[in-house]
Write a protein that holds these residues in place. Structure first.
Motif, short mmCIF file in Angstrom:
data_model
loop_
_atom_site.label_atom_id
_atom_site.label_comp_id
_atom_site.label_asym_id
_atom_site.label_seq_id
_atom_site.Cartn_x
_atom_site.Cartn_y
_atom_site.Cartn_z
N VAL A 189 0.84 -1.20 0.00
CA VAL A 189 0.00 0.00 0.00
C VAL A 189 0.87 1.25 0.00
O VAL A 189 0.60 2.22 -0.72
CB VAL A 189 -0.94 0.00 1.22
CG1 VAL A 189 -1.79 1.26 1.24
CG2 VAL A 189 -1.82 -1.23 1.24
N VAL A 190 1.93 1.22 0.80
CA VAL A 190 2.86 2.36 0.87
C VAL A 190 3.59 2.52 -0.47
O VAL A 190 3.75 3.64 -0.97
CB VAL A 190 3.87 2.16 2.01
CG1 VAL A 190 4.88 3.31 2.04
CG2 VAL A 190 3.16 2.05 3.35
N LYS A 227 5.75 12.24 1.53
CA LYS A 227 5.91 11.47 2.76
C LYS A 227 4.83 11.83 3.79
O LYS A 227 4.32 10.98 4.50
CB LYS A 227 7.31 11.68 3.34
CG LYS A 227 8.42 11.10 2.48
CD LYS A 227 9.78 11.33 3.12
CE LYS A 227 10.90 10.65 2.33
NZ LYS A 227 11.02 11.17 0.94
N GLY A 228 4.51 13.13 3.87
CA GLY A 228 3.47 13.56 4.80
C GLY A 228 2.12 12.96 4.46
O GLY A 228 1.38 12.52 5.35
N MET A 229 1.79 12.91 3.18
CA MET A 229 0.52 12.34 2.75
C MET A 229 0.49 10.84 3.01
O MET A 229 -0.55 10.29 3.39
CB MET A 229 0.31 12.62 1.26
CG MET A 229 0.04 14.07 0.93
SD MET A 229 -0.17 14.35 -0.85
CE MET A 229 -1.63 13.36 -1.17
N LEU A 253 -0.18 10.43 6.80
CA LEU A 253 -1.52 10.83 7.22
C LEU A 253 -2.62 10.00 6.57
O LEU A 253 -3.58 9.58 7.24
CB LEU A 253 -1.75 12.31 6.92
CG LEU A 253 -0.94 13.31 7.74
CD1 LEU A 253 -1.17 14.73 7.25
CD2 LEU A 253 -1.31 13.21 9.23
N HIS A 254 -2.51 9.78 5.28
CA HIS A 254 -3.61 9.18 4.53
C HIS A 254 -3.44 7.69 4.23
O HIS A 254 -4.40 7.06 3.77
CB HIS A 254 -3.80 9.94 3.21
CG HIS A 254 -4.12 11.39 3.39
ND1 HIS A 254 -5.30 11.83 3.94
CD2 HIS A 254 -3.38 12.50 3.12
CE1 HIS A 254 -5.31 13.15 3.98
NE2 HIS A 254 -4.15 13.59 3.52
N VAL A 255 -2.25 7.18 4.46
CA VAL A 255 -2.03 5.75 4.20
C VAL A 255 -1.71 5.00 5.49
O VAL A 255 -2.48 4.13 5.92
CB VAL A 255 -0.89 5.52 3.17
CG1 VAL A 255 -0.66 4.03 2.95
CG2 VAL A 255 -1.24 6.20 1.85
N ARG A 289 -5.45 2.19 11.74
CA ARG A 289 -6.35 2.80 12.71
C ARG A 289 -6.91 1.82 13.73
O ARG A 289 -7.03 2.18 14.91
CB ARG A 289 -7.50 3.50 11.98
CG ARG A 289 -8.37 2.60 11.13
CD ARG A 289 -9.34 3.42 10.31
NE ARG A 289 -10.11 2.57 9.41
CZ ARG A 289 -10.95 3.03 8.49
NH1 ARG A 289 -11.10 4.35 8.36
NH2 ARG A 289 -11.62 2.20 7.71
N THR A 290 -7.24 0.60 13.32
CA THR A 290 -7.77 -0.35 14.32
C THR A 290 -6.70 -0.71 15.34
O THR A 290 -6.99 -0.82 16.54
CB THR A 290 -8.30 -1.62 13.64
OG1 THR A 290 -7.27 -2.18 12.81
CG2 THR A 290 -9.51 -1.31 12.78
#
Length: 226
Positions: free
Chosen positions: A128-129, A139-141, A144-146, A152-153
């Motif tokens: 995914v990365v 890198k910031g995106m 934050l978004h990946v 998150r779980t």
């Protein structure tokens, strides 16, 4: 009369003190958890990014941060509270009471949470990365978004574990007069041999832990379905 005997055991308890101590524990838990999550999340992300094979791989910085985290995690909380009393007084103006307990709680819990964050981020599929990088994401995106989205779980579970750990830490803060249920249990339950107070405070701490764990499990299930 016989049926009232069990309740008479708790008849001398000052429930106002119990209520006040409960509020102090919730106050300590809320603010220490907030700062722990903020600092621990940042530290965990940095640890992950600096680790081998990641976006900002840097063995020297990772090794330094890792040692600091390990040292802070290895110091028993009661000793840590005493060691950082000057720092605590500088930050909040006192080293005792509810306010004086929050900095040690954060210093003790943030490294613990950071390791959990690092572990959660490591569980994110590298594919995914790599896909996000190939699409030109910064890198910031990616962070934050990946990474944070995919983990998150695991992060919610980490927050739950940390919150439960902080409950036990707030109880131990009573050793230095930190306030809360732990302080009440120590001063009245232990030092004054009040078994009734000890039972009530322990029961309230157990209930709090159960509520936190149940809420965390529910959030993990909810976000796992998305």
């Amino acid at each position: 009369m016989a049926g009232a005997a069990p309740f008479s055991f708790f008849s001398d308890i000052q429930w106002n003190d119990i209520f006040k101590a409960s509020n102090e524990t919730l106050y300590m838990l809320a603010f220490s958890l907030l700062f722990t999550v903020i600092l621990g999340l940042l530290l965990g992300i940095v640890l992950f990014l600096f680790s081998e094979g990641q976006l900002l791989q840097n063995r020297a910085l990772y090794g330094l941060l890792s040692v600091i985290v390990n040292v802070l995690r290895s110091v028993p909380f009661v000793i840590l509270m005493i060691l950082i009393m000057p720092f605590t007084k500088t930050i909040v103006g006192t080293s005792i009471g509810v306010k004086g307990a929050i900095p040690p709680l954060v210093v003790a819990a943030a490294p613990f949470f950071a390791r959990l964050v690092e572990t959660s981020l490591r569980e994110v599929d590298k594919g995914v990365v790599e896909a996000a990088t190939a699409m030109g994401a910064s890198k910031g995106m990616i962070v934050l978004h990946v990474l944070l989205r995919e983990a998150r779980t695991g992060l919610i579970a980490a927050i739950t574990i940390t919150a439960v750990t902080l409950v036990s830490y707030t109880a131990m803060s009573g050793v230095i007069g930190g306030g809360g249920l732990g302080d009440l249990a120590l001063r009245f339950g232990y030092q004054r041999f009040r078994l009734d107070v000890m039972i009530v405070t322990v029961a309230l701490l157990l209930i709090l832990v159960q509520i936190l764990q149940t809420a965390g499990d529910m959030l993990v299930k909810a976000f796992s379905r998305r």
